[in-house]
Design an enzyme around this catalytic site. Structure first.
Site, PDB file in Angstrom:
ATOM      1  N   HIS A 100     -51.882  26.917  41.509  1.00 24.98           N
ATOM      2  CA  HIS A 100     -50.645  27.442  42.429  1.00 24.98           C
ATOM      3  C   HIS A 100     -50.730  26.750  43.738  1.00 24.98           C
ATOM      4  O   HIS A 100     -51.965  26.469  44.162  1.00 24.98           O
ATOM      5  CB  HIS A 100     -51.027  28.859  42.548  1.00 24.98           C
ATOM      6  CG  HIS A 100     -50.975  29.909  41.372  1.00 24.98           C
ATOM      7  ND1 HIS A 100     -52.166  30.285  40.708  1.00 24.98           N
ATOM      8  CD2 HIS A 100     -50.108  30.510  40.865  1.00 24.98           C
ATOM      9  CE1 HIS A 100     -51.735  31.142  39.518  1.00 24.98           C
ATOM     10  NE2 HIS A 100     -50.439  31.302  39.745  1.00 24.98           N
ATOM     11  N   ASP A 103     -53.455  28.404  45.779  1.00 21.76           N
ATOM     12  CA  ASP A 103     -54.812  28.479  45.584  1.00 21.76           C
ATOM     13  C   ASP A 103     -55.428  27.291  46.449  1.00 21.76           C
ATOM     14  O   ASP A 103     -56.542  27.593  46.688  1.00 21.76           O
ATOM     15  CB  ASP A 103     -55.000  27.946  43.895  1.00 21.76           C
ATOM     16  CG  ASP A 103     -54.155  28.920  43.139  1.00 21.76           C
ATOM     17  OD1 ASP A 103     -53.959  30.081  43.130  1.00 21.76           O
ATOM     18  OD2 ASP A 103     -54.034  28.504  41.885  1.00 21.76           O
ATOM     19  N   GLU A 231     -43.721  31.784  31.325  1.00 18.35           N
ATOM     20  CA  GLU A 231     -44.852  32.314  30.847  1.00 18.35           C
ATOM     21  C   GLU A 231     -44.740  33.861  30.576  1.00 18.35           C
ATOM     22  O   GLU A 231     -44.457  34.617  31.380  1.00 18.35           O
ATOM     23  CB  GLU A 231     -46.161  32.232  31.842  1.00 18.35           C
ATOM     24  CG  GLU A 231     -47.523  32.791  31.271  1.00 18.35           C
ATOM     25  CD  GLU A 231     -48.628  32.412  32.284  1.00 18.35           C
ATOM     26  OE1 GLU A 231     -48.427  31.249  32.614  1.00 18.35           O
ATOM     27  OE2 GLU A 231     -49.403  33.144  32.262  1.00 18.35           O
ATOM     28  N   GLU A 267     -49.472  33.162  26.710  1.00 14.98           N
ATOM     29  CA  GLU A 267     -50.911  33.657  27.077  1.00 14.98           C
ATOM     30  C   GLU A 267     -51.355  34.711  26.137  1.00 14.98           C
ATOM     31  O   GLU A 267     -50.950  35.542  25.895  1.00 14.98           O
ATOM     32  CB  GLU A 267     -50.911  34.001  28.401  1.00 14.98           C
ATOM     33  CG  GLU A 267     -52.298  34.489  28.895  1.00 14.98           C
ATOM     34  CD  GLU A 267     -52.246  34.647  30.525  1.00 14.98           C
ATOM     35  OE1 GLU A 267     -51.829  33.692  31.146  1.00 14.98           O
ATOM     36  OE2 GLU A 267     -53.269  35.559  30.965  1.00 14.98           O
ATOM     37  N   HIS A 270     -51.401  38.349  27.299  1.00 14.78           N
ATOM     38  CA  HIS A 270     -49.974  38.635  27.512  1.00 14.78           C
ATOM     39  C   HIS A 270     -49.557  39.206  26.442  1.00 14.78           C
ATOM     40  O   HIS A 270     -48.694  40.206  26.319  1.00 14.78           O
ATOM     41  CB  HIS A 270     -49.279  37.551  28.300  1.00 14.78           C
ATOM     42  CG  HIS A 270     -49.824  37.188  29.611  1.00 14.78           C
ATOM     43  ND1 HIS A 270     -48.862  36.452  30.436  1.00 14.78           N
ATOM     44  CD2 HIS A 270     -50.729  37.730  30.552  1.00 14.78           C
ATOM     45  CE1 HIS A 270     -49.873  36.191  31.673  1.00 14.78           C
ATOM     46  NE2 HIS A 270     -50.871  36.861  31.520  1.00 14.78           N
ATOM     47  N   ASP A 295     -51.820  29.613  27.488  1.00 12.04           N
ATOM     48  CA  ASP A 295     -52.937  30.051  28.667  1.00 12.04           C
ATOM     49  C   ASP A 295     -53.899  30.559  27.696  1.00 12.04           C
ATOM     50  O   ASP A 295     -53.655  31.702  27.261  1.00 12.04           O
ATOM     51  CB  ASP A 295     -52.284  31.135  29.472  1.00 12.04           C
ATOM     52  CG  ASP A 295     -52.059  30.221  30.864  1.00 12.04           C
ATOM     53  OD1 ASP A 295     -51.872  28.934  30.802  1.00 12.04           O
ATOM     54  OD2 ASP A 295     -51.555  30.970  31.752  1.00 12.04           O
ATOM     55  N   ASP A 306     -54.851  42.912  31.954  1.00 17.84           N
ATOM     56  CA  ASP A 306     -55.025  41.618  31.701  1.00 17.84           C
ATOM     57  C   ASP A 306     -56.241  41.179  32.255  1.00 17.84           C
ATOM     58  O   ASP A 306     -56.571  40.847  33.244  1.00 17.84           O
ATOM     59  CB  ASP A 306     -53.722  40.863  32.706  1.00 17.84           C
ATOM     60  CG  ASP A 306     -53.433  39.566  32.138  1.00 17.84           C
ATOM     61  OD1 ASP A 306     -54.153  39.032  31.060  1.00 17.84           O
ATOM     62  OD2 ASP A 306     -52.938  38.741  33.007  1.00 17.84           O
ATOM     63  N   ASP A 308     -58.118  38.752  31.280  1.00 18.88           N
ATOM     64  CA  ASP A 308     -58.590  37.145  31.310  1.00 18.88           C
ATOM     65  C   ASP A 308     -59.703  36.825  30.911  1.00 18.88           C
ATOM     66  O   ASP A 308     -60.539  36.011  31.823  1.00 18.88           O
ATOM     67  CB  ASP A 308     -58.076  36.645  32.618  1.00 18.88           C
ATOM     68  CG  ASP A 308     -56.540  36.831  32.808  1.00 18.88           C
ATOM     69  OD1 ASP A 308     -55.786  36.855  32.164  1.00 18.88           O
ATOM     70  OD2 ASP A 308     -56.252  36.704  34.109  1.00 18.88           O
ATOM     71  N   ASP A 338     -56.754  30.187  31.339  1.00 20.96           N
ATOM     72  CA  ASP A 338     -56.340  31.139  32.349  1.00 20.96           C
ATOM     73  C   ASP A 338     -57.273  32.186  32.045  1.00 20.96           C
ATOM     74  O   ASP A 338     -56.977  33.585  31.603  1.00 20.96           O
ATOM     75  CB  ASP A 338     -55.018  31.244  32.249  1.00 20.96           C
ATOM     76  CG  ASP A 338     -54.457  32.329  33.459  1.00 20.96           C
ATOM     77  OD1 ASP A 338     -55.331  32.709  34.439  1.00 20.96           O
ATOM     78  OD2 ASP A 338     -53.381  32.621  33.508  1.00 20.96           O
TER      79      ASP A 338
HETATM   80  C1  XLS Z   1     -50.723  36.114  35.280  1.00 23.11           C
HETATM   81  C2  XLS Z   1     -50.631  34.728  34.858  1.00 23.11           C
HETATM   82  C3  XLS Z   1     -50.881  33.717  35.855  1.00 23.11           C
HETATM   83  C4  XLS Z   1     -50.064  32.589  35.605  1.00 23.11           C
HETATM   84  C5  XLS Z   1     -49.732  31.663  36.522  1.00 23.11           C
HETATM   85  O1  XLS Z   1     -51.032  37.173  34.546  1.00 23.11           O
HETATM   86  O2  XLS Z   1     -51.493  34.504  33.807  1.00 23.11           O
HETATM   87  O3  XLS Z   1     -52.124  33.401  36.010  1.00 23.11           O
HETATM   88  O4  XLS Z   1     -50.516  32.094  34.425  1.00 23.11           O
HETATM   89  O5  XLS Z   1     -48.942  32.103  37.689  1.00 23.11           O
HETATM   90 NI    NI Z   2     -51.227  32.709  32.780  1.00 21.42          NI
HETATM   91 NI    NI Z   3     -52.420  36.403  32.871  1.00 17.86          NI
END
Ligand code: XLS
Ligand code: NI
Ligand code: NI
Length: 436
Positions: A100, A103, A231, A267, A270, A295, A306, A308, A338
């Protein structure tokens, strides 16, 4: 000074290896179904979790030990971080990364200063890309962290938030182009709502579409040819995100005449938050011709948010790879981690363990999926299960030659349907296990 002085380039040692810093399955030049592993996956490291994740949670501050950081939010520190990131990716052997805008460089006191900071850091990123050959999978703008986006960005009730977000995406598209990015991602951020009592949903959706059209137009204007991706995520941070799942996104894109310009970035975590499996989301996107990128991560069955986490489950990656092989792969998308190490995994070396494991888990999943496809039993079963559509009345329905009257006449004559074949779910689950 090296950021990871104790780590050498990670190499393939084979399934028998007990070295936690070696690949057991991922061999980038191994060919599977006519393509190298490197080209199947196009693995990508995310800048946000891996280089900006602090380990903070709602109950306490960060825990991560990152010796290359000087603790300030300076441009100088941001540049050093870029060098650490590329050293990491080079040693890992990931061909891509994603970021991003916020970032990689600190926000300044004004938009102009923020853009200047970004340019300075991007110059170093470009240098590092050239030095290492590592490429940009996608760029994206962070349209959710700054308090100005508390009500959303393009869906904000405040038109100035829309304008600021537009300026930010404009700049991010320029930077993504400058770095040769092959995709550009929109994840909804705060594009959604907490309560319909204060929300004009129709108006917000119209604004979001306007925003995406403006991005598509600007990309054309500057000659950015990367693939736009959206996404899906159903909730978090808002209770109802507009991009809730693959089907909702595709409907949205089609309704607003954006489907020619966008594909989906699916993702795993998600998908599960949406109440779907990853396989479901991928297949939905795939058969709609909208499978763009993934992702890669995983959630926790016990936790409803989430989380991750890095993927470590062969079943999951075998399922994912079955679908990717079915639809011919992801390029120009890739498998983007991700994912973040746990708060307790605070040492730099944990970043390597996490990514090596994720890459190996995908490589093993690819080999399992390719074996299943080579044997052909699953495909043959599905084909046979739908056999009634290949000839006779089924073929007539599919070709459109049978209308309701013809179908009634057919059934009056036949009387009733004959018992069909069993679904054989248990047998097929056992079959899947044979390959594990
Ligand atoms: C958040 C998203 C984010 C996107 C990028 O849950 O996964 O990380 O991948 O903005
Ligand atoms: Ni993501
Ligand atoms: Ni995410």
């Amino acid at each position: 000074m090296a950021a990871f002085p104790d780590v050498e380039k990670i190499v393939y040692e084979g399934p028998e290896s007990k070295n936690p810093l070696a690949f057991r399955w991922y061999r980038e030049d191994e060919v599977v179904e006519g393509k190298t592993m490197k080209d199947h996956f196009r693995f990508s490291v995310v800048y946000w979790h891996t280089f900006r994740g602090t380990g903070a949670d709602p109950f306490g501050p960060g825990t991560m030990y990152r010796p290359w950081e000087d603790g300030t939010d300076s441009v100088e520190n941001a540049k050093n971080r870029v060098r650490a990131a590329f050293e990491f990716m080079e040693k890992l052997g990931s061909p891509y990364y994603a970021f991003h805008d916020r970032d990689v460089a600190p926000e300044g006191a004004s938009l102009a200063e923020t853009n200047k900071n970004l340019d300075e850091v991007v110059a170093v990123m470009k240098e590092e890309q050239q030095r290492t050959g590592i490429k940009l999978l996608w760029g994206t703008a962070n349209l959710f962290s700054n308090p100005r986006y508390m009500h959303g960005a393009s869906t904000s009730c405040n038109a100035d938030a829309f304008a600021f977000a537009a300026a930010q995406v404009k700049k991010c598209l320029e930077v993504t182009k400058e770095l040769g990015g092959v995709n550009y991602v929109f994840w909804g951020g705060r594009e959604g709502y907490q309560n319909l009592l204060n929300t004009d949903m129709k108006r917000e959706l119209d604004h979001m579409a306007r925003f995406m059209h403006l991005a598509v137009d600007y990309a054309k204007e500057i000659g950015f040819t990367g693939q736009f991706l959206i996404e899906p995520k159903p909730k978090e941070p808002t209770k109802h995100q507009y991009d809730s799942d693959a089907a909702a996104c595709i409907n949205y894109l089609r309704a607003y005449d954006l489907l020619d310009h966008f594909k989906l970035n699916i993702e795993t975590n998600h998908a599960t938050l949406a109440g779907h499996t990853m396989m479901h989301e991928l297949d939905y996107a795939g058969h709609q011709g909208a499978l763009g990128s993934i992702d890669a991560n995983t959630g926790d069955l016990m936790l409803g948010w989430d989380t991750d986490q890095f993927p470590t489950n062969y079943y999951l990656t075998a399922e994912v790879m079955l679908i990717l092989l079915k639809y011919g792969g992801l390029a120009p998308g890739g498998v983007n981690f991700d994912a973040k190490v746990r708060r307790e995994s605070f040492e730099p070396i944990d970043l390597f363990h996490a990514h090596v494991g994720g890459m190996d888990t995908f490589a093993r999943g690819l080999k399992i999926a390719a074996e299943i496809r080579a044997e052909g039993e699953l495909d043959a079963f599905v084909k046979q299960r739908y056999g009634s559509w290949d000839a006779g009345i089924g073929a007539e329905i599919e070709s459109g030659s049978a209308d309701f009257e013809a179908l009634e006449a057919y059934m009056l004559q036949k009387g009733d349907i004959e018992p069909n074949v069993s679904g054989r779910q248990e047998m097929l689950e056992n079959l899947f296990n044979r390959y594990m």
